[in-house]
Design a protein around this motif. Structure first.
Motif, PDB file in Angstrom:
ATOM      1  N   THR A 173       0.850  -1.210  -0.064  1.00  0.00           N
ATOM      2  CA  THR A 173       0.184   0.016   0.070  1.00  0.00           C
ATOM      3  C   THR A 173       0.910   1.049  -0.080  1.00  0.00           C
ATOM      4  OG1 THR A 173      -0.081   0.276   2.436  1.00  0.00           O
ATOM      5  CG2 THR A 173      -1.874  -1.133   1.435  1.00  0.00           C
ATOM      6  N   GLY A 174       2.209   1.119   0.560  1.00  0.00           N
ATOM      7  CA  GLY A 174       2.906   2.416   0.582  1.00  0.00           C
ATOM      8  C   GLY A 174       2.677   3.234   1.796  1.00  0.00           C
ATOM      9  N   ARG A 175       1.672   2.694   2.591  1.00  0.00           N
ATOM     10  CA  ARG A 175       1.196   3.669   3.739  1.00  0.00           C
ATOM     11  C   ARG A 175       2.253   3.736   4.865  1.00  0.00           C
ATOM     12  NH1 ARG A 175      -4.524   4.167   3.824  1.00  0.00           N
ATOM     13  NH2 ARG A 175      -4.100   5.379   5.654  1.00  0.00           N
ATOM     14  N   THR A 176       2.515   4.586   5.434  1.00  0.00           N
ATOM     15  CA  THR A 176       3.162   4.550   6.766  1.00  0.00           C
ATOM     16  C   THR A 176       2.574   4.159   7.916  1.00  0.00           C
ATOM     17  OG1 THR A 176       2.637   7.014   7.253  1.00  0.00           O
ATOM     18  CG2 THR A 176       4.748   6.557   6.118  1.00  0.00           C
ATOM     19  N   GLY A 177       2.857   3.746   9.107  1.00  0.00           N
ATOM     20  CA  GLY A 177       2.037   3.238  10.313  1.00  0.00           C
ATOM     21  C   GLY A 177       2.685   1.773  10.591  1.00  0.00           C
ATOM     22  N   GLN A 178       1.990   1.196  11.363  1.00  0.00           N
ATOM     23  CA  GLN A 178       2.286  -0.209  12.042  1.00  0.00           C
ATOM     24  C   GLN A 178       1.507  -1.069  11.113  1.00  0.00           C
ATOM     25  OE1 GLN A 178       4.271  -0.546  14.825  1.00  0.00           O
ATOM     26  NE2 GLN A 178       4.514   1.821  14.321  1.00  0.00           N
ATOM     27  N   ASN A 179       2.367  -2.341  10.871  1.00  0.00           N
ATOM     28  CA  ASN A 179       1.804  -3.484  10.245  1.00  0.00           C
ATOM     29  C   ASN A 179       1.335  -3.364   8.867  1.00  0.00           C
ATOM     30  OD1 ASN A 179       2.616  -5.541  12.138  1.00  0.00           O
ATOM     31  ND2 ASN A 179       0.816  -4.575  13.730  1.00  0.00           N
ATOM     32  N   GLN A 180       1.851  -2.771   7.896  1.00  0.00           N
ATOM     33  CA  GLN A 180       1.538  -2.432   6.873  1.00  0.00           C
ATOM     34  C   GLN A 180       1.897  -3.845   5.869  1.00  0.00           C
ATOM     35  OE1 GLN A 180      -0.455   0.356   5.827  1.00  0.00           O
ATOM     36  NE2 GLN A 180      -0.295   0.740   7.852  1.00  0.00           N
ATOM     37  N   PRO A 181       0.887  -4.188   4.964  1.00  0.00           N
ATOM     38  CA  PRO A 181       1.565  -5.410   4.217  1.00  0.00           C
ATOM     39  C   PRO A 181       2.657  -4.965   2.950  1.00  0.00           C
ATOM     40  CG  PRO A 181      -0.719  -4.501   3.233  1.00  0.00           C
ATOM     41  CD  PRO A 181      -0.386  -3.631   4.773  1.00  0.00           C
ATOM     42  N   MET A 182       3.285  -6.139   2.764  1.00  0.00           N
ATOM     43  CA  MET A 182       4.182  -6.114   1.627  1.00  0.00           C
ATOM     44  C   MET A 182       4.669  -7.766   1.359  1.00  0.00           C
ATOM     45  SD  MET A 182       8.318  -4.863   1.450  1.00  0.00           S
ATOM     46  CE  MET A 182       7.991  -3.305   1.003  1.00  0.00           C
ATOM     47  N   ASP A 183       4.253  -7.708  -0.029  1.00  0.00           N
ATOM     48  CA  ASP A 183       4.657  -9.135  -0.356  1.00  0.00           C
ATOM     49  C   ASP A 183       5.473  -8.989  -1.670  1.00  0.00           C
ATOM     50  OD1 ASP A 183       2.769 -10.250   1.187  1.00  0.00           O
ATOM     51  OD2 ASP A 183       1.081  -9.800   0.125  1.00  0.00           O
ATOM     52  N   PHE A 184       6.177 -10.061  -2.231  1.00  0.00           N
ATOM     53  CA  PHE A 184       7.111 -10.036  -3.110  1.00  0.00           C
ATOM     54  C   PHE A 184       6.709 -11.185  -4.130  1.00  0.00           C
ATOM     55  CE2 PHE A 184      10.878 -11.700  -5.440  1.00  0.00           C
ATOM     56  CZ  PHE A 184      11.287 -10.649  -6.254  1.00  0.00           C
ATOM     57  N   PHE A 185       6.287 -10.944  -5.585  1.00  0.00           N
ATOM     58  CA  PHE A 185       5.887 -11.797  -6.505  1.00  0.00           C
ATOM     59  C   PHE A 185       6.986 -11.768  -7.625  1.00  0.00           C
ATOM     60  CE2 PHE A 185       2.045 -10.097  -4.593  1.00  0.00           C
ATOM     61  CZ  PHE A 185       1.304 -11.326  -4.650  1.00  0.00           C
ATOM     62  N   THR A 186       7.093 -12.904  -8.161  1.00  0.00           N
ATOM     63  CA  THR A 186       7.993 -13.029  -9.399  1.00  0.00           C
ATOM     64  C   THR A 186       7.352 -12.421 -10.571  1.00  0.00           C
ATOM     65  OG1 THR A 186       6.964 -15.246 -10.159  1.00  0.00           O
ATOM     66  CG2 THR A 186       8.828 -15.399  -8.330  1.00  0.00           C
TER      67      THR A 186
END
Length: 267
Positions: A173-186
């Motif tokens: 999401t690019g949001r600041t704050g706590q526990n923001q999601p980030m996933d990596f895909f091929t």
């Protein structure tokens, strides 16, 4: 005098609530210090009531893919969005439900200017803030108010099996704050890593927790922001898991992407 928006796109959001939006080509509404922000607020106040030209909101990923933008659309007036200027400083800020429009504009700009001070130190650019939207009027084009959920990325893996690189994209999401999601895909869409990160609104480093390759490489990560581009942070995340290591470089344009890749592979 308040003008009525005519022929504007009607967007359905959250529970049958409707939002009418228009685009208005105003002169660039930019300030670099609080005194300029106050003067700008006086000048910009009238733009909150002009009649905007209808546009297709689907052309603005900032409003359709960004949870921040989606939430702003649902808020009642008086409300404002500002974005850091120039693009190297392009974080965003917003306020809503103010009693009067002047106060909403001035306070949003002042908060934004306070935030981009840190970006000026970090990037070496003179950072200011630009008004992007007031009430139901948007002043920037989709290119000027961008948002990318999927950021070009490369994962550099060092483990007992050797070293390899995986090209793909980071989804965040690019949001600041706590526990923001980030996933990596091929590049083919296979999920390699899943996780979350914590980053303060004035920070260029934070922490993350990533789980990659079904748990083969997982653990806490050092999360670093190198800069901001198109409404999103870009930088690196490093996971050390015993003899295994993963470095994720995300959000870079082609030239910087190649440069940082070469530097990391030399380590």
């Amino acid at each position: 005098m308040r003008f009525t928006f005519l022929c504007c796109l009607v967007l359905l959001v959250a529970g049958c609530q409707t939002v009418q939006m228009g685009h208005f080509s105003a002169p660039a509404l930019i300030a670099f210090d609080p005194q300029q922000a106050r003067q700008l607020a006086k000048r910009a106040e009238g733009y909150g009531y002009v009649k905007g030209r209808p546009f297709n909101l689907q052309n603005y990923p900032f409003f359709t893919q960004n949870s921040f933008g989606q939430n702003w659309l649902k808020q009642s007036s008086h409300k404002v969005i500002t974005i850091g200027y120039p693009k190297e400083c392009a974080t965003y800020n917003a306020r809503w439900r103010h009693r009067n429009l002047f106060d909403a504009i001035e306070r949003t700009m002042t908060t934004c200017l306070s935030r981009v001070k840190e970006f000026s130190k970090h990037t070496g650019k003179k950072c200011g803030c630009r008004i992007a939207a007031i009430n139901n009027n948007v002043f920037l084009t989709p290119e000027e108010l961008p948002f990318r959920r999927n950021l070009p990325a490369i994962a550099l893996v060092k483990d007992t099996r050797g070293r390899k690189e995986i090209l793909g994209y980071a989804s965040t999401t690019g949001r600041t704050g706590q526990n923001q999601p980030m996933d990596f895909f091929t590049q083919s869409g296979e999920k390699v890593c899943t996780g979350r990160y914590n980053l303060g609104s004035l920070s260029f480093k934070g922490d993350a927790q990533l789980n990659c390759f079904g748990g083969r490489i997982k653990g806490p990560a050092v999360f670093k922001v190198a800069g901001y581009r198109e409404g999103q942070a870009y930088g690196t995340a490093l996971v050390n898991a015993g003899e295994n290591q993963l470095i994720l470089v995300y959000g870079l344009p082609t030239d910087e992407f190649r440069k940082r890749r070469a530097e990391l592979l030399e380590e």
